[in-house]
Design a protein around this motif. Sequence first.
Motif, mmCIF file in Angstrom:
data_model
loop_
_atom_site.group_PDB
_atom_site.id
_atom_site.type_symbol
_atom_site.label_atom_id
_atom_site.label_comp_id
_atom_site.label_asym_id
_atom_site.label_seq_id
_atom_site.Cartn_x
_atom_site.Cartn_y
_atom_site.Cartn_z
ATOM 1 N N ASN A 157 60.857 14.230 50.345
ATOM 2 C CA ASN A 157 62.175 14.235 50.602
ATOM 3 C C ASN A 157 62.697 12.962 51.079
ATOM 4 O O ASN A 157 62.450 12.760 52.391
ATOM 5 N N GLN A 158 63.321 11.826 50.571
ATOM 6 C CA GLN A 158 63.397 10.636 50.952
ATOM 7 C C GLN A 158 64.677 10.577 52.157
ATOM 8 O O GLN A 158 64.190 10.084 53.111
ATOM 9 N N PRO A 166 53.275 8.823 51.662
ATOM 10 C CA PRO A 166 53.017 10.339 51.148
ATOM 11 C C PRO A 166 51.585 10.714 51.539
ATOM 12 O O PRO A 166 50.798 10.031 52.008
ATOM 13 N N THR A 174 60.204 4.641 46.469
ATOM 14 C CA THR A 174 59.864 5.081 45.012
ATOM 15 C C THR A 174 58.923 6.297 44.984
ATOM 16 O O THR A 174 58.676 6.759 43.789
ATOM 17 N N TYR A 175 58.655 7.048 46.124
ATOM 18 C CA TYR A 175 57.671 8.062 45.855
ATOM 19 C C TYR A 175 58.734 9.229 45.800
ATOM 20 O O TYR A 175 59.813 9.348 46.296
ATOM 21 N N LYS A 176 58.128 10.290 45.063
ATOM 22 C CA LYS A 176 58.943 11.517 44.939
ATOM 23 C C LYS A 176 58.052 12.494 45.371
ATOM 24 O O LYS A 176 58.730 13.768 45.349
ATOM 25 N N ASP A 177 56.922 12.490 46.044
ATOM 26 C CA ASP A 177 56.185 13.345 46.765
ATOM 27 C C ASP A 177 56.908 14.101 47.833
ATOM 28 O O ASP A 177 56.936 15.265 48.199
ATOM 29 N N LYS A 194 74.027 9.982 43.328
ATOM 30 C CA LYS A 194 72.946 9.666 41.858
ATOM 31 C C LYS A 194 73.702 8.726 41.351
ATOM 32 O O LYS A 194 73.080 8.331 40.240
ATOM 33 N N SER A 196 53.898 14.273 53.605
ATOM 34 C CA SER A 196 53.842 13.037 54.154
ATOM 35 C C SER A 196 52.629 12.897 55.070
ATOM 36 O O SER A 196 52.352 13.830 55.897
ATOM 37 N N ASN A 234 71.247 3.350 41.346
ATOM 38 C CA ASN A 234 69.892 2.922 41.833
ATOM 39 C C ASN A 234 69.824 2.968 43.443
ATOM 40 O O ASN A 234 69.998 1.716 43.931
ATOM 41 N N GLN A 235 69.342 3.762 43.969
ATOM 42 C CA GLN A 235 69.043 3.589 45.209
ATOM 43 C C GLN A 235 68.204 2.568 45.820
ATOM 44 O O GLN A 235 68.551 1.764 46.618
ATOM 45 N N SER A 236 67.196 2.594 45.470
ATOM 46 C CA SER A 236 66.223 1.307 46.015
ATOM 47 C C SER A 236 66.828 0.112 45.613
ATOM 48 O O SER A 236 66.773 -0.868 46.634
#
Lengths: 347, 347
Positions: free
Chosen positions: B242-243, B305, B237-240, A239, B283, A242-244
Amino acid sequence: MDDRKLKILSAVVDEYIVTGEPVGSKAIMEHVKASSATIRNEMAELEKQGYLEQPHTSAGRVPTYKGYRLYVDRLMQQHPLSDEEKRRLDAMLPEDYLTERDLVEHASLALAELTRCATVVANSTPKFSLISKVEVIPTGKRMYVILMITSNGEIKNKVCRLEFDLTHEQLEFFDNFVRENLNGVPLSELSDAYVEKLSEAMGTYMMTLSPLVSELIKMSKEVGEDIMVNGKSNLLTYKDFNQSEIITFLDDQSELKKFIDQTFSGLNIMFSPEKDGFVIHNSSIITAPFSKDGRMAGALGLIGPMRIDYAKFIPYLEYFTQRISDMISDGPGDDADTKKKLTERGE
Amino acid sequence: MDDRKLKILSAVVDEYIVTGEPVGSKAIMEHVKASSATIRNEMAELEKQGYLEQPHTSAGRVPTYKGYRLYVDRLMQQHPLSDEEKRRLDAMLPEDYLTERDLVEHASLALAELTRCATVVANSTPKFSLISKVEVIPTGKRMYVILMITSNGEIKNKVCRLEFDLTHEQLEFFDNFVRENLNGVPLSELSDAYVEKLSEAMGTYMMTLSPLVSELIKMSKEVGEDIMVNGKSNLLTYKDFNQSEIITFLDDQSELKKFIDQTFSGLNIMFSPEKDGFVIHNSSIITAPFSKDGRMAGALGLIGPMRIDYAKFIPYLEYFTQRISDMISDGPGDDADTKKKLTERGE
DNA sequence: CTTAGCACTCGGAGAGAATGAGTGCTAACA
DNA sequence: TGTTAGCACTCATTCTCTCCGAGTGCTAAG
């Protein structure tokens, strides 16, 4: 700069690397023989000098970039690898490998696995190797594949479309031309002047065949230029930054290249803000070169949060680059071949 | 199922796709001519039937997988592309391209750019093409490069190490052998039975050369198997969901392959839980096939997503696959060549 | 110069309270 | 019988307030 002060700074960094929390004076007492008050005084001075900072008044201290810099340059105690550790690392490298590319990729993957960071590796060996085969293969209407193999086994191909179909005769001429003028030539020698000479040697064929030659030159410039990135997904758990931002950075070959290029003088540790353009805050990139037969051959790098276990990971990185250097230098495989080619060329 | 109920479900999904927030009865009033109370009653029933769910009592409704399924299968109104949109999409594809691989990669990149999602593309055309050249090139002590070019311009190479160095004679035999027995053969024809026959034809050379053949077979099986992934960073960028879960999934070629393989019958939309193994919640993956000369040739896919603008993106996806099919079918380039090879082979 | 002691700061956790979006239910209405 | 207005209720979210404690800076004594 006081000796005790250095000890305190070192302790702050060590502690912060482990906990990720601002470090208070009491925690330092375990590392430095002095009361918390004394330590506080020293820390206040370290802050004034720019080595530490406080997120807010009633919090402990966190190292600044300047603090990290001093730490990695002078304070950090790298614990040399034990024999067991070395064995463990060795086991992660392939005993045997077909191409240098395979070897360095394996090392990069292993390092990513060990450190849970992203790693990069650039192998510029092909640049210094010789052209061992060039071939033009027709694959369709005016479509040709140019194939180039270098003495260390790197293979590159490029599809291109010409204005006209080449006659059998033209192809044959090109074949001979290549055999006589390019086989055994080091890639690095393909300077503009050399190309000029080549063009002349082609005589009347120049008009039709020069597109092939210019593609070939382009290819030779691209060889060994690409940088592999591994373990990107490891960074998703941190954390700190900034990952992106960092993923985008790692996806950009040209940007990476700039950084790798800087390492070609030895171990290099960079923190985000030290270089313009590299705007990934709170991250650091550590690179170390490896060599082939005493000549710089590439670099392996580690990218992670600034709060990284330098003392542990740097020895890993250096051991790997050391092993890579050993393995690709003077080995039984490609190298004998290279030497052969070199003598052959001394006509 | 009531017509109004369907309208309400449709409105919930449309709204949710835009806002990402649970949808209340008042918001639906703008889409459906009825009072909020009536809508609430209907929504309660839709929930009982499993099409909607409530995150908690006092929140609006969110579509369930079942709801999405009904939506994409029957309710969604795809707005057909206007001519301008088509032009815009066309502009994102290359007018001219050297290899099919280039073309589909471009399409994949363009789709990723348009949708801000990740895209995948598999091109299995090479599988159905012919071997147009095979060559074995020595590159060092017992080291050889096997090179294979297919009629559609795909190039594959593999480095391998043999137990012994091959003699000039052996190499020459292999060259002739390949020219006579493999050139012009469709890759798909390299069945085990065919290989058996080949082995016999090699006679006394079999012992020494069979490692080369088996490598060659391996290569032919690998051709056109790889799946390209683009735009992974869009998903960050999506939070929907688990990246790291989804990135890991996209890094796993074999897992991807399973999904792509399912699409080979037309547009396919899958939601996370519908298939075991695919555990990325929230997703969805949409795939559409493209074809070459009427034969299935690959698939382009979109991963994002579950809350994705299906009505807009599906037409994009389908338009691209349509265009790809048009461009690679019956074109002036490779195809003429393929046909030539086919007739040549009819000896 | 070092240290013990103390007052002070300030972020973070936790407890209510207020807010408001949204619901289910009921009763009246067409 | 289906629709709608009205109302009581629920509950996540937001905020305010308080408390806690880690950590500080400063001061005065050793």
